[in-house]
Design a protein around this motif. Structure first.
Motif, PDB file in Angstrom:
ATOM      1  N   VAL A 130       1.041  -1.177   0.083  1.00  0.00           N
ATOM      2  CA  VAL A 130      -0.084  -0.035  -0.073  1.00  0.00           C
ATOM      3  C   VAL A 130       0.999   1.079  -0.116  1.00  0.00           C
ATOM      4  CG1 VAL A 130      -1.938   1.358   1.210  1.00  0.00           C
ATOM      5  CG2 VAL A 130      -1.840  -1.282   1.485  1.00  0.00           C
ATOM      6  N   TYR A 131       0.839   1.881  -1.200  1.00  0.00           N
ATOM      7  CA  TYR A 131       1.711   3.254  -1.288  1.00  0.00           C
ATOM      8  C   TYR A 131       1.063   4.388  -0.696  1.00  0.00           C
ATOM      9  CZ  TYR A 131       3.986   0.132  -4.561  1.00  0.00           C
ATOM     10  OH  TYR A 131       4.614  -0.954  -5.239  1.00  0.00           O
ATOM     11  N   THR A 132       1.885   5.010   0.137  1.00  0.00           N
ATOM     12  CA  THR A 132       1.522   6.389   0.790  1.00  0.00           C
ATOM     13  C   THR A 132       2.414   7.656   0.605  1.00  0.00           C
ATOM     14  OG1 THR A 132       2.644   6.134   2.826  1.00  0.00           O
ATOM     15  CG2 THR A 132       0.291   5.095   2.473  1.00  0.00           C
ATOM     16  N   PRO A 133       2.284   8.579   0.549  1.00  0.00           N
ATOM     17  CA  PRO A 133       3.343   9.603   0.397  1.00  0.00           C
ATOM     18  C   PRO A 133       4.590   9.362   1.444  1.00  0.00           C
ATOM     19  CG  PRO A 133       1.252  10.925   0.151  1.00  0.00           C
ATOM     20  CD  PRO A 133       1.196   9.360   0.717  1.00  0.00           C
ATOM     21  N   GLU A 189       7.824   0.836   5.433  1.00  0.00           N
ATOM     22  CA  GLU A 189       9.183   1.397   4.894  1.00  0.00           C
ATOM     23  C   GLU A 189       8.953   2.715   4.463  1.00  0.00           C
ATOM     24  OE1 GLU A 189       9.388  -1.411   1.362  1.00  0.00           O
ATOM     25  OE2 GLU A 189      10.104  -2.871   2.559  1.00  0.00           O
ATOM     26  N   PRO A 190       9.406   3.790   5.339  1.00  0.00           N
ATOM     27  CA  PRO A 190       9.349   5.351   4.995  1.00  0.00           C
ATOM     28  C   PRO A 190      10.083   5.161   3.532  1.00  0.00           C
ATOM     29  CG  PRO A 190      10.915   4.689   6.887  1.00  0.00           C
ATOM     30  CD  PRO A 190      10.556   3.399   6.261  1.00  0.00           C
ATOM     31  N   ALA A 191       9.349   6.433   3.085  1.00  0.00           N
ATOM     32  CA  ALA A 191       9.557   6.976   1.557  1.00  0.00           C
ATOM     33  C   ALA A 191      11.223   7.652   1.647  1.00  0.00           C
ATOM     34  CB  ALA A 191       8.933   8.076   1.217  1.00  0.00           C
ATOM     35  N   LYS A 192      11.866   7.150   0.748  1.00  0.00           N
ATOM     36  CA  LYS A 192      13.340   7.594   0.530  1.00  0.00           C
ATOM     37  C   LYS A 192      13.212   9.276  -0.028  1.00  0.00           C
ATOM     38  CE  LYS A 192      17.705   6.681  -1.277  1.00  0.00           C
ATOM     39  NZ  LYS A 192      18.678   6.843  -0.376  1.00  0.00           N
ATOM     40  N   VAL A 193      13.573   9.769   0.590  1.00  0.00           N
ATOM     41  CA  VAL A 193      13.679  11.348   0.263  1.00  0.00           C
ATOM     42  C   VAL A 193      14.613  11.606  -1.061  1.00  0.00           C
ATOM     43  CG1 VAL A 193      14.167  13.721   1.020  1.00  0.00           C
ATOM     44  CG2 VAL A 193      13.291  12.220   2.799  1.00  0.00           C
ATOM     45  N   GLU A 194      14.206  12.482  -1.996  1.00  0.00           N
ATOM     46  CA  GLU A 194      14.848  12.421  -3.375  1.00  0.00           C
ATOM     47  C   GLU A 194      15.610  14.027  -2.882  1.00  0.00           C
ATOM     48  OE1 GLU A 194      14.130  11.385  -6.876  1.00  0.00           O
ATOM     49  OE2 GLU A 194      12.538   9.839  -6.284  1.00  0.00           O
ATOM     50  N   ILE A 195      16.972  13.907  -3.109  1.00  0.00           N
ATOM     51  CA  ILE A 195      17.433  15.088  -2.746  1.00  0.00           C
ATOM     52  C   ILE A 195      17.824  15.667  -4.150  1.00  0.00           C
ATOM     53  CG2 ILE A 195      19.744  16.001  -1.752  1.00  0.00           C
ATOM     54  CD1 ILE A 195      17.961  14.778   0.238  1.00  0.00           C
ATOM     55  N   PRO A 196      17.618  16.846  -4.721  1.00  0.00           N
ATOM     56  CA  PRO A 196      17.894  17.511  -5.694  1.00  0.00           C
ATOM     57  C   PRO A 196      19.658  17.900  -5.761  1.00  0.00           C
ATOM     58  CG  PRO A 196      15.977  18.770  -5.066  1.00  0.00           C
ATOM     59  CD  PRO A 196      16.457  17.617  -3.961  1.00  0.00           C
ATOM     60  N   GLU A 197      20.114  17.911  -7.040  1.00  0.00           N
ATOM     61  CA  GLU A 197      21.795  18.199  -6.934  1.00  0.00           C
ATOM     62  C   GLU A 197      21.857  19.767  -6.864  1.00  0.00           C
ATOM     63  OE1 GLU A 197      25.085  16.926  -7.081  1.00  0.00           O
ATOM     64  OE2 GLU A 197      23.714  15.600  -7.607  1.00  0.00           O
ATOM     65  N   SER A 198      20.920  20.392  -6.964  1.00  0.00           N
ATOM     66  CA  SER A 198      21.167  22.056  -6.507  1.00  0.00           C
ATOM     67  C   SER A 198      20.961  21.972  -5.134  1.00  0.00           C
ATOM     68  CB  SER A 198      19.814  22.802  -7.179  1.00  0.00           C
ATOM     69  OG  SER A 198      18.654  22.474  -6.746  1.00  0.00           O
ATOM     70  N   ASP A 199      20.344  21.220  -4.243  1.00  0.00           N
ATOM     71  CA  ASP A 199      20.383  21.271  -2.848  1.00  0.00           C
ATOM     72  C   ASP A 199      21.764  20.917  -2.304  1.00  0.00           C
ATOM     73  OD1 ASP A 199      17.830  22.193  -2.954  1.00  0.00           O
ATOM     74  OD2 ASP A 199      16.752  20.301  -1.866  1.00  0.00           O
ATOM     75  N   ALA A 246      24.921  13.218   2.222  1.00  0.00           N
ATOM     76  CA  ALA A 246      24.791  12.369   3.554  1.00  0.00           C
ATOM     77  C   ALA A 246      23.944  13.184   4.453  1.00  0.00           C
ATOM     78  CB  ALA A 246      26.117  11.882   3.957  1.00  0.00           C
ATOM     79  N   ALA A 247      24.461  14.459   4.607  1.00  0.00           N
ATOM     80  CA  ALA A 247      23.817  15.278   5.702  1.00  0.00           C
ATOM     81  C   ALA A 247      22.306  15.556   5.292  1.00  0.00           C
ATOM     82  CB  ALA A 247      24.608  16.643   5.965  1.00  0.00           C
ATOM     83  N   LEU A 248      21.981  15.893   4.229  1.00  0.00           N
ATOM     84  CA  LEU A 248      20.795  16.085   3.571  1.00  0.00           C
ATOM     85  C   LEU A 248      19.936  14.956   3.675  1.00  0.00           C
ATOM     86  CD1 LEU A 248      21.637  18.370   0.439  1.00  0.00           C
ATOM     87  CD2 LEU A 248      20.019  18.997   2.041  1.00  0.00           C
ATOM     88  N   GLU A 249      20.437  13.706   3.480  1.00  0.00           N
ATOM     89  CA  GLU A 249      19.689  12.432   3.781  1.00  0.00           C
ATOM     90  C   GLU A 249      19.395  12.289   5.298  1.00  0.00           C
ATOM     91  OE1 GLU A 249      21.964   9.630   1.617  1.00  0.00           O
ATOM     92  OE2 GLU A 249      21.315  10.191  -0.253  1.00  0.00           O
ATOM     93  N   GLU A 250      20.482  12.485   5.976  1.00  0.00           N
ATOM     94  CA  GLU A 250      20.094  12.419   7.551  1.00  0.00           C
ATOM     95  C   GLU A 250      19.086  13.028   8.067  1.00  0.00           C
ATOM     96  OE1 GLU A 250      23.003  12.568  11.308  1.00  0.00           O
ATOM     97  OE2 GLU A 250      23.791  11.523   9.517  1.00  0.00           O
ATOM     98  N   CYS A 251      19.102  14.504   7.330  1.00  0.00           N
ATOM     99  CA  CYS A 251      18.280  15.533   7.732  1.00  0.00           C
ATOM    100  C   CYS A 251      16.795  15.482   6.768  1.00  0.00           C
ATOM    101  CB  CYS A 251      18.874  17.041   7.527  1.00  0.00           C
ATOM    102  SG  CYS A 251      20.105  17.019   8.767  1.00  0.00           S
ATOM    103  N   ASN A 252      16.558  14.537   6.150  1.00  0.00           N
ATOM    104  CA  ASN A 252      15.558  14.464   5.343  1.00  0.00           C
ATOM    105  C   ASN A 252      15.188  15.484   4.179  1.00  0.00           C
ATOM    106  OD1 ASN A 252      14.338  11.731   6.336  1.00  0.00           O
ATOM    107  ND2 ASN A 252      13.510  12.964   8.244  1.00  0.00           N
ATOM    108  N   GLY A 253      16.101  15.794   3.658  1.00  0.00           N
ATOM    109  CA  GLY A 253      16.171  17.122   2.705  1.00  0.00           C
ATOM    110  C   GLY A 253      16.004  18.420   3.285  1.00  0.00           C
ATOM    111  N   ASP A 254      16.114  18.556   4.628  1.00  0.00           N
ATOM    112  CA  ASP A 254      15.849  19.975   5.140  1.00  0.00           C
ATOM    113  C   ASP A 254      17.255  20.545   5.058  1.00  0.00           C
ATOM    114  OD1 ASP A 254      16.221  22.090   6.951  1.00  0.00           O
ATOM    115  OD2 ASP A 254      14.484  21.324   7.897  1.00  0.00           O
TER     116      ASP A 254
END
Length: 113
Positions: free
Chosen positions: A32-35, A66-76, A93-101
């Motif tokens: 079951v897919y969710t955002p 299974e939490p959704a993997k955050v997509e990190i744009p190259e510009s970020d 790595a820092a962006l992935e750890e911070c969920n893209g923040d």
């Protein structure tokens, strides 16, 4: 079926009411897919219940989330790397750890320990 009720009698009663139950055979996994992520039922049992021309499905099993993997744009990545003077791999790595923040990633990389 329901405990304490004869399965044959239950089928006969359901048939009189116009209900039909049919198990979908060989189901191995249901997702079951969710955002925010996916609920994975493995193993799973699925039963189709048809009543008054409409079919509903009953899903049985124990889900795991299974939490959704955050997509990190190259510009970020480039922005965080330039603001913190770290290599792009460390910024990603820092962006992935911070969920893209972005702000949190910059603070994490510039914090004095």
């Amino acid at each position: 079926m329901m405990p304490g009720i004869n399965p044959k009698q239950m089928k006969a009663a359901m048939k009189k009411m116009g209900m039909k139950m049919e198990e979908i055979e060989d189901v191995q996994r249901v997702v079951v897919y969710t955002p925010s992520g996916n609920y994975v039922f493995e193993p799973a049992e699925v039963v189709g219940i048809t009543m008054q021309g409409q079919t509903s499905y009953q899903l049985s099993g124990t889900p795991r989330f299974e939490p959704a993997k955050v997509e990190i744009p190259e510009s970020d990545v480039e922005l965080v790397a330039s603001q913190t003077s770290v290599p792009p791999d460390a910024a990603r790595a820092a962006l992935e750890e911070c969920n893209g923040d972005i702000a949190e990633a910059i603070l994490k990389l510039t914090a004095i320990e």
